[in-house]
Design an enzyme around this catalytic site. Structure first.
Site, short mmCIF file in Angstrom:
data_model
loop_
_atom_site.label_atom_id
_atom_site.label_comp_id
_atom_site.label_asym_id
_atom_site.label_seq_id
_atom_site.Cartn_x
_atom_site.Cartn_y
_atom_site.Cartn_z
N LYS A 170 0.86 -1.18 0.00
CA LYS A 170 0.00 0.00 0.00
C LYS A 170 0.90 1.24 0.00
O LYS A 170 2.08 1.13 0.35
CB LYS A 170 -0.92 -0.01 1.22
CG LYS A 170 -0.30 0.50 2.51
CD LYS A 170 -1.35 0.72 3.56
CE LYS A 170 -0.81 1.42 4.78
NZ LYS A 170 -0.56 2.84 4.62
N ASP A 199 -2.22 -5.62 2.84
CA ASP A 199 -2.64 -4.72 3.92
C ASP A 199 -2.16 -5.39 5.20
O ASP A 199 -2.78 -6.34 5.67
CB ASP A 199 -4.15 -4.53 3.93
CG ASP A 199 -4.59 -3.50 4.97
OD1 ASP A 199 -3.85 -3.31 5.97
OD2 ASP A 199 -5.65 -2.88 4.80
N HIS A 200 -1.05 -4.90 5.75
CA HIS A 200 -0.42 -5.62 6.87
C HIS A 200 -1.31 -5.68 8.09
O HIS A 200 -1.10 -6.52 8.97
CB HIS A 200 0.93 -4.98 7.23
CG HIS A 200 0.82 -3.62 7.84
ND1 HIS A 200 0.83 -2.46 7.09
CD2 HIS A 200 0.68 -3.22 9.13
CE1 HIS A 200 0.71 -1.42 7.90
NE2 HIS A 200 0.62 -1.85 9.13
N LYS A 204 -2.45 -9.16 11.32
CA LYS A 204 -2.52 -9.21 12.78
C LYS A 204 -3.48 -10.32 13.19
O LYS A 204 -4.58 -10.45 12.67
CB LYS A 204 -3.00 -7.86 13.32
CG LYS A 204 -2.05 -6.70 13.02
CD LYS A 204 -2.59 -5.41 13.58
CE LYS A 204 -1.68 -4.25 13.20
NZ LYS A 204 -0.34 -4.36 13.78
N GLU A 238 -3.08 6.85 17.52
CA GLU A 238 -1.62 6.81 17.58
C GLU A 238 -1.14 7.96 18.46
O GLU A 238 -1.55 9.10 18.26
CB GLU A 238 -1.02 6.94 16.18
CG GLU A 238 -1.38 5.79 15.25
CD GLU A 238 -0.69 5.91 13.91
OE1 GLU A 238 0.47 5.47 13.79
OE2 GLU A 238 -1.31 6.47 12.98
N ASP A 257 -4.06 7.21 4.53
CA ASP A 257 -3.05 6.37 5.17
C ASP A 257 -3.66 5.28 6.05
O ASP A 257 -3.09 4.21 6.20
CB ASP A 257 -2.12 7.24 6.01
CG ASP A 257 -0.91 6.48 6.54
OD1 ASP A 257 -0.19 5.90 5.72
OD2 ASP A 257 -0.70 6.48 7.77
N HIS A 262 -6.85 0.24 5.94
CA HIS A 262 -6.88 -0.61 7.13
C HIS A 262 -8.27 -0.66 7.77
O HIS A 262 -8.79 -1.73 8.08
CB HIS A 262 -5.89 -0.11 8.18
CG HIS A 262 -4.47 -0.05 7.71
ND1 HIS A 262 -3.94 -0.96 6.84
CD2 HIS A 262 -3.46 0.81 8.00
CE1 HIS A 262 -2.67 -0.67 6.61
NE2 HIS A 262 -2.37 0.40 7.30
N LYS A 358 -3.26 11.01 14.68
CA LYS A 358 -1.90 11.01 15.22
C LYS A 358 -1.79 12.02 16.35
O LYS A 358 -2.60 12.93 16.48
CB LYS A 358 -0.89 11.34 14.12
CG LYS A 358 -0.68 10.21 13.12
CD LYS A 358 0.48 10.49 12.19
CE LYS A 358 0.79 9.28 11.32
NZ LYS A 358 1.32 8.14 12.10
#
Length: 648
Positions: A170, A199-200, A204, A238, A257, A262, A358
């Site tokens: 991505k 999509d990491h 999970k 975050e 992002d 995600h 963030k």
């Protein structure tokens, strides 16, 4: 297809459950970059440690750095010590694995490098017995994906025995038009079943477990609809800022992002219809249908249902616009909150809230499923005046687990209810090392299992939802900055959900609560009681939190910010800050408020009402002693424990 919950086995698990990856030569474009050293190589190492990496496996890296095979191995040997995720580093496993890494110097934009890459891959295939299988990993910017796909095709990398697959990173496009263009370029010479879009987040374990939780437990799926669920909240917070990546982030923002990829992926897992099987396309078909059912907003609806934010400076740290490589007038959002609707039979009328940002108060990813409240009429004539909502909380990171919140009767003759919870923690139930999330991606791609990867139509459907928001924000001014670092975000986000008569469910953890000296030494039972009773509250600069003379019905704990205590003339006599408690005197004595308290700056608070306060004191004598001491030290009040713990 292999069971996704068993792909990464814990040490000591049955070795027959996990089958090693398929043999292949893995060609990494961008082998000298951060992604390779921080995530890809540690993931390959983890697979090797757990016996999940095929013996017939080799890696060929390529980048502009002028390295030999040995220099590449020395570089990786230094970096793996920094970025491996296991409790103990297994030197023996690494020494064997690193000999499988090889390198070719050169630019992938130049044709001449492909001849050498092809020759080296053939040599490695013969040497390690990889059966002609080739896995290409594009650890480079998306603008090069089309070029790489064309060059691999034109130079004959698809020829010969075995499978040929491509993993791309991505972001897959920066808007709908670029995503469509990228799909056309990638698929010009390759088939969809050869393209694995990473999509990491889907790597999970806690995200993968959403499927297992829904479809392996008969007690929940019958409730998974508009008849029983009031709302669903997705939160990705975050605590870090852009961490020196301002140049990248200023062209991205949290919508691109985080939310468009995600969070929409998690949304599709949680809300999709039951698939016909666990076959990859059966699951991805249902995910696509779900995303296609998410309402596309008009500009007016974007303004009504979506909020954006950007963090400003604190006393010691810069705001986003002061970050390196960021436009001083940037309109890029570092925070977004939205209310979405899914227009299908299952979810009609159920609001879906998403928020991410963030430089917020804590790091945490949670999904909160809030059920409709039970009728309270049966409790008429008892001390119970209101029933709370049951919640199911999926903790994705950093705590990994599942929590159920419900009401239980407190000990004693009267019918009194107390919120309680039951928790399942991955660390408590399973033994295993912490993974990067990329292990299952590499493993699954080698075995041809595309379940956890995005398909082209999924990417396009997600962008169709996000594009109206992108367009509206580009066409309208932004009042930035609009939230302070280390807070819960902009006021407009709280107002967004409050318009529906709801509030964001802030997941409070022990480490957050123990920042206050009042709770620092609490035992687990006490901490659980406090966490379940606290109500998060935001106050903004100049807002009156407590007015002198009002009844004292609750006390407050400052999570972050400053509260001014005022005298009768409005003069500031004291400033309270992080971890401080105020409002406790009115609760202790049942007397009217003896001072006015005003937020000096945007402040995040926890509110504890009198009935919960008294109940917790009754159950925890040490807390009662601490509260008495606070009253004596600050106000010279000698409060008897009996008066503190007396029920309402």
């Amino acid at each position: 297809m292999p069971d996704p919950t068993q792909v990464l086995r814990s040490p000591g698990a049955d070795p027959e459950v996990a089958v090693p990856s398929n043999p292949c030569v893995m060609l990494i474009f961008g082998a000298s970059g951060d992604l390779t050293k921080r995530l890809l190589v540690p993931s390959i190492y983890n697979l090797a440690c757990d016996g999940l990496l095929a013996e017939n496996f080799a890696v060929l890296g390529t980048a502009n750095n002028v390295w030999t095979d040995e220099a590449f191995r020395e570089y990786l040997t230094t970096e793996i010590k920094k970025f491996h995720t296991r409790k103990e580093f297994d030197q023996g496993v690494w020494d064997k694995l690193v000999q499988k890494f090889h390198y070719v110097s050169g630019s992938f934009t130049e044709q001449k490098v492909y001849a050498e890459l092809k020759t080296r891959m053939t040599t490695l295939d013969d040497k390690f017995g990889c059966q002609g299988n080739k896995l290409f990993y594009f650890a480079v910017a998306p603008k090069f994906f089309g070029t790489l796909c064309d060059n691999l095709h034109n130079n004959g990398f698809k020829e010969g025995d075995g499978w040929k697959r491509i993993i791309v990173e991505k972001p897959f496009g920066t808007d709908l038009a670029s995503a469509l263009k990228l799909n056309r370029e990638v698929l010009a010479n390759w088939q969809e079943n050869q393209i694995y879009r990473v999509d990491h987040y889907l790597g999970k374990e806690t995200v993968q477990n959403l499927l297992a939780f829904r479809f392996a437990n008969g007690m929940f799926e019958p409730l998974w609809n508009k008849n029983y669920i009031d709302n669903i909240q997705f939160n990705v917070s975050e605590s870090v800022d852009v961490e020196g990546r301002g140049g990248y982030y200023d062209h991205s923002g949290v919508l691109r992002d985080m939310m468009q990829n995600h969070m929409f992926q998690m949304l599709s897992y949680l809300c999709m219809e039951v698939p016909g099987s666990f076959e990859p396309d059966a699951i991805r078909d249902e995910k696509a249908k779900l995303l296609q059912s998410v309402r596309r907003y008009t500009p007016e609806e974007v303004a009504r249902y979506v909020v954006r934010g950007q963090y400003g400076p604190s006393q010691s740290k810069p705001g986003y616009r002061e970050e390196k490589d960021v436009n001083p007038q940037s309109k890029t959002e570092t925070y977004a909150a939205a209310r979405f609707a899914i227009d299908n039979w299952r979810w009609e009328g159920v609001p879906i809230y998403l928020r991410s940002g963030k430089a917020l108060w804590k790091r945490g990813t949670e999904i909160v499923v809030e059920f409709k409240k039970a009728p309270a009429v049966i409790f008429k004539g008892t001390p119970v005046t209101e029933l709370g909502a049951n919640r199911l909380v999926f903790h994705i990171q950093p705590y990994q687990g599942i929590e159920i919140q419900f009401a239980a009767k407190t000990p004693g003759p009267a019918m009194r209810l107390q919120p309680v919870h039951m928790k399942f923690g991955y660390g408590d139930a399973f033994r295993g090392s912490r993974y990067t999330g990329y292990e299952v991606m590499i493993y699954s791609a080698s075995r041809g299992d595309a379940t956890l990867f995005s398909r082209g139509d999924l990417v396009e459907a997600a962008w169709q939802v996000a594009q109206p928001i992108v367009d509206h924000w580009a066409a309208t001014p932004a009042d930035f900055p609009n939230y302070v670092r280390s807070t819960w975000g902009p006021k407009a986000a709280a107002e967004l959900i409050a318009k529906d008569g709801r509030r964001w469910h802030e997941v409070v953890t022990e480490d957050v609560l123990k920042q206050s000296a009042l709770f620092r030494d609490g035992d687990p039972v006490f901490m659980d009681q406090v966490i379940m009773a606290l109500e998060p509250l935001q106050a903004y600069g100049g807002e009156i939190v407590i007015q002198k003379g009002d009844p004292g019905a609750e006390m407050y704990v400052i999570e972050q910010g400053e509260i001014e205590v005022l005298d009768d003339a409005g003069k500031v006599i004291k400033v309270l800050t992080d971890g401080d408690v105020f409002g406790e005197v009115g609760v202790l004595t049942s007397a009217p408020r003896n001072a006015t308290c005003r937020a000096k700056s945007p402040t995040d608070l926890y509110r504890l009402n009198k009935s919960d306060f008294s109940r917790i004191l009754r159950d925890n004598p040490n807390f009662a002693t601490a509260i008495r001491q606070v009253a004596k030290d600050r106000f010279n009040l000698d409060v008897k424990t009996e008066s503190l713990t007396k029920p309402d």
